[in-house]
Design a protein around this motif. Structure first.
Motif, PDB file in Angstrom:
ATOM      1  N   HIS A  55       0.832  -1.201   0.000  1.00  0.00           N
ATOM      2  CA  HIS A  55       0.000   0.000   0.000  1.00  0.00           C
ATOM      3  C   HIS A  55       0.869   1.255   0.000  1.00  0.00           C
ATOM      4  O   HIS A  55       0.636   2.197  -0.727  1.00  0.00           O
ATOM      5  N   GLU A  56       1.909   1.244   0.821  1.00  0.00           N
ATOM      6  CA  GLU A  56       2.794   2.406   0.885  1.00  0.00           C
ATOM      7  C   GLU A  56       3.525   2.625  -0.421  1.00  0.00           C
ATOM      8  O   GLU A  56       3.637   3.736  -0.928  1.00  0.00           O
ATOM      9  N   SER A  57       4.070   1.534  -1.021  1.00  0.00           N
ATOM     10  CA  SER A  57       4.888   1.686  -2.228  1.00  0.00           C
ATOM     11  C   SER A  57       4.061   2.096  -3.429  1.00  0.00           C
ATOM     12  O   SER A  57       4.585   2.670  -4.372  1.00  0.00           O
ATOM     13  N   SER A  58       2.766   1.782  -3.416  1.00  0.00           N
ATOM     14  CA  SER A  58       1.920   2.129  -4.551  1.00  0.00           C
ATOM     15  C   SER A  58       1.292   3.502  -4.414  1.00  0.00           C
ATOM     16  O   SER A  58       0.585   3.951  -5.308  1.00  0.00           O
ATOM     17  N   ALA A  59       1.530   4.182  -3.305  1.00  0.00           N
ATOM     18  CA  ALA A  59       0.968   5.516  -3.123  1.00  0.00           C
ATOM     19  C   ALA A  59       1.616   6.491  -4.096  1.00  0.00           C
ATOM     20  O   ALA A  59       2.797   6.381  -4.413  1.00  0.00           O
ATOM     21  N   PRO A  60       0.878   7.459  -4.621  1.00  0.00           N
ATOM     22  CA  PRO A  60       1.442   8.425  -5.564  1.00  0.00           C
ATOM     23  C   PRO A  60       2.620   9.172  -4.946  1.00  0.00           C
ATOM     24  O   PRO A  60       2.551   9.635  -3.810  1.00  0.00           O
ATOM     25  N   GLN A  61       3.709   9.266  -5.691  1.00  0.00           N
ATOM     26  CA  GLN A  61       4.888   9.976  -5.230  1.00  0.00           C
ATOM     27  C   GLN A  61       4.980  11.327  -5.938  1.00  0.00           C
ATOM     28  O   GLN A  61       4.602  11.455  -7.099  1.00  0.00           O
ATOM     29  N   PRO A  62       5.486  12.354  -5.255  1.00  0.00           N
ATOM     30  CA  PRO A  62       5.648  13.641  -5.928  1.00  0.00           C
ATOM     31  C   PRO A  62       6.613  13.518  -7.101  1.00  0.00           C
ATOM     32  O   PRO A  62       7.607  12.790  -7.028  1.00  0.00           O
ATOM     33  N   LYS A  63       6.307  14.207  -8.212  1.00  0.00           N
ATOM     34  CA  LYS A  63       7.144  14.128  -9.406  1.00  0.00           C
ATOM     35  C   LYS A  63       8.502  14.767  -9.139  1.00  0.00           C
ATOM     36  O   LYS A  63       8.598  15.877  -8.615  1.00  0.00           O
ATOM     37  N   ALA A  64       9.553  14.050  -9.506  1.00  0.00           N
ATOM     38  CA  ALA A  64      10.905  14.550  -9.294  1.00  0.00           C
ATOM     39  C   ALA A  64      11.192  15.703 -10.249  1.00  0.00           C
ATOM     40  O   ALA A  64      10.750  15.710 -11.398  1.00  0.00           O
ATOM     41  N   ARG A  65      11.938  16.659  -9.761  1.00  0.00           N
ATOM     42  CA  ARG A  65      12.335  17.790 -10.593  1.00  0.00           C
ATOM     43  C   ARG A  65      13.623  17.449 -11.327  1.00  0.00           C
ATOM     44  O   ARG A  65      14.596  17.005 -10.731  1.00  0.00           O
ATOM     45  N   LEU A  66      13.632  17.643 -12.643  1.00  0.00           N
ATOM     46  CA  LEU A  66      14.823  17.373 -13.437  1.00  0.00           C
ATOM     47  C   LEU A  66      15.830  18.498 -13.265  1.00  0.00           C
ATOM     48  O   LEU A  66      15.476  19.680 -13.309  1.00  0.00           O
ATOM     49  N   ARG A  67      17.086  18.141 -13.083  1.00  0.00           N
ATOM     50  CA  ARG A  67      18.157  19.123 -12.941  1.00  0.00           C
ATOM     51  C   ARG A  67      19.004  19.118 -14.217  1.00  0.00           C
ATOM     52  O   ARG A  67      19.507  18.081 -14.638  1.00  0.00           O
ATOM     53  N   ILE A  68      19.110  20.303 -14.819  1.00  0.00           N
ATOM     54  CA  ILE A  68      19.808  20.445 -16.094  1.00  0.00           C
ATOM     55  C   ILE A  68      20.896  21.506 -15.953  1.00  0.00           C
ATOM     56  O   ILE A  68      20.628  22.621 -15.491  1.00  0.00           O
ATOM     57  N   LEU A  69      22.103  21.152 -16.344  1.00  0.00           N
ATOM     58  CA  LEU A  69      23.235  22.079 -16.342  1.00  0.00           C
ATOM     59  C   LEU A  69      23.547  22.457 -17.780  1.00  0.00           C
ATOM     60  O   LEU A  69      23.736  21.587 -18.630  1.00  0.00           O
ATOM     61  N   ALA A  70      23.598  23.761 -18.072  1.00  0.00           N
ATOM     62  CA  ALA A  70      23.815  24.245 -19.435  1.00  0.00           C
ATOM     63  C   ALA A  70      25.096  25.068 -19.514  1.00  0.00           C
ATOM     64  O   ALA A  70      25.322  25.961 -18.693  1.00  0.00           O
ATOM     65  N   LEU A  71      25.917  24.770 -20.533  1.00  0.00           N
ATOM     66  CA  LEU A  71      27.204  25.445 -20.731  1.00  0.00           C
ATOM     67  C   LEU A  71      27.199  26.198 -22.057  1.00  0.00           C
ATOM     68  O   LEU A  71      26.932  25.626 -23.115  1.00  0.00           O
ATOM     69  N   HIS A  72      27.519  27.480 -21.993  1.00  0.00           N
ATOM     70  CA  HIS A  72      27.458  28.342 -23.167  1.00  0.00           C
ATOM     71  C   HIS A  72      28.628  28.105 -24.119  1.00  0.00           C
ATOM     72  O   HIS A  72      29.593  27.399 -23.820  1.00  0.00           O
ATOM     73  N   GLY A  73      28.544  28.744 -25.281  1.00  0.00           N
ATOM     74  CA  GLY A  73      29.577  28.617 -26.293  1.00  0.00           C
ATOM     75  C   GLY A  73      30.701  29.628 -26.122  1.00  0.00           C
ATOM     76  O   GLY A  73      30.669  30.492 -25.237  1.00  0.00           O
ATOM     77  N   ARG A  74      31.694  29.508 -26.983  1.00  0.00           N
ATOM     78  CA  ARG A  74      32.872  30.384 -26.948  1.00  0.00           C
ATOM     79  C   ARG A  74      32.474  31.841 -27.198  1.00  0.00           C
ATOM     80  O   ARG A  74      31.788  32.156 -28.161  1.00  0.00           O
ATOM     81  N   GLY A  75      32.884  32.722 -26.294  1.00  0.00           N
ATOM     82  CA  GLY A  75      32.594  34.142 -26.451  1.00  0.00           C
ATOM     83  C   GLY A  75      31.194  34.550 -26.057  1.00  0.00           C
ATOM     84  O   GLY A  75      30.762  35.664 -26.357  1.00  0.00           O
TER      85      GLY A  75
END
Length: 298
Positions: A55-75
């Motif tokens: 019962h516990e394991s089938s309870a709805p879980q909060p949706k995980a937040r995706l973590r994204i790291l972005a790196l810019h281009g030269r200049g």
């Protein structure tokens, strides 16, 4: 009837879907389909402990937040990168992905001139590179010709590379794990260098890269031969590689970058050295990137 012995409406047995609802475990606050005599399900016979865990394991879980790291281009800088990924951010939101975006700036300022659009998008932040480089060809030949000429030697500032790799590694290790690391242009070369360094120092039973998916837009090849040992075999990690067919670097990078990954997803559009904007290919590419993020990270 969906009533237990207290007369309250309850759910079915989570294991056998038995509709005979007999009692509830009041101290756990769980409604369980149990035989009052032996505390077992009348249909499947599983004990009260199994039902409680199920019962516990089938309870709805909060949706995980995706973590994204972005790196810019030269200049460029982190503000330019924020503007460049705006459409991808919107598409992820429409797809129901809650994302936490992180942007980093390169380690070295550049005095290369910036056009009016980049100045506007940069919002006053200094423009940066991830590392400085030198080229053995000092002629006036176009830069892309020098890059494509294997006789031309490119040398990256080793202190810059070491500093940038350490900066990225420290940032990645400081918080919760990242799901996606995304780069544009020289930011992609920086991801390649970081990936190579991390793989070279990891133990056999460890996952080499501490993120789930690599996404490269208009990536550039690591040209300095000093670092080729770090990139001597493909990475097993999932990767999405996006190329613009009218990018001056297309022929040079389209051949080289896919060899860095075992099974990359390769996407192409008809635009240049930029994030795509022209439909219908831009729509299809962003949808494919979102699909891959959902596939590997959710």
């Amino acid at each position: 009837e969906n009533l237990d012995v207290t007369g309250m409406c309850r759910g079915k047995c989570g294991r056998c879907n038995c509709p005979r609802l007999m009692t509830c475990q009041t101290d756990a606050g769980l409604s369980l389909n149990m035989n009052l005599t032996n505390m077992r399900c009348l249909s499947c016979g599983c004990g009260i402990g199994f039902h409680a865990v199920l019962h516990e394991s089938s309870a709805p879980q909060p949706k995980a937040r995706l973590r994204i790291l972005a790196l810019h281009g030269r200049g460029d800088n982190s503000n330019v990168m924020r503007a460049q990924v705006a459409e991808l951010k919107r598409r992820l939101s429409v797809a129901g992905c809650e994302c936490e975006w992180h942007f980093m700036d390169g380690t070295e300022e550049t005095d290369a001139p910036a056009d009016s659009l980049r100045k506007e998008l940069g919002q006053g932040l200094p423009f940066k590179v991830w590392f400085k480089q030198e080229c053995s060809d000092h002629s006036q030949r176009p830069y892309i010709e020098k890059l494509s000429d294997p006789s031309v030697v490119f040398s990256y500032d080793k202190d810059d590379v070491r500093s940038a790799v350490q900066k990225l590694e420290d940032y990645i290790n400081a918080g919760e794990p990242f799901d996606v690391v995304l780069g544009f242009s020289q930011g992609c070369a920086m991801i390649s260098l970081l990936s190579g360094f991390l793989r070279s120092t990891c133990k056999k039973d460890e996952t080499p890269l501490p993120w789930k998916l690599t996404v490269l837009f208009n990536g550039t090849k690591v040209r300095d031969q000093h670092y080729q040992d770090l990139l001597d075999r493909p990475f097993a990690q999932p990767a999405v590689l996006v190329f613009g067919r009218t990018d001056p670097f297309f022929e040079y990078t389209r051949d080289a970058l896919p060899k860095m990954y075992e099974n990359p997803v390769i996407l192409e559009h008809e635009e240049g050295h930029k994030f795509p904007t022209a439909p219908p290919l831009a729509d299809a590419i962003y949808d494919a990137v979102v699909d891959n993020i959902q596939l590997h990270c959710t």
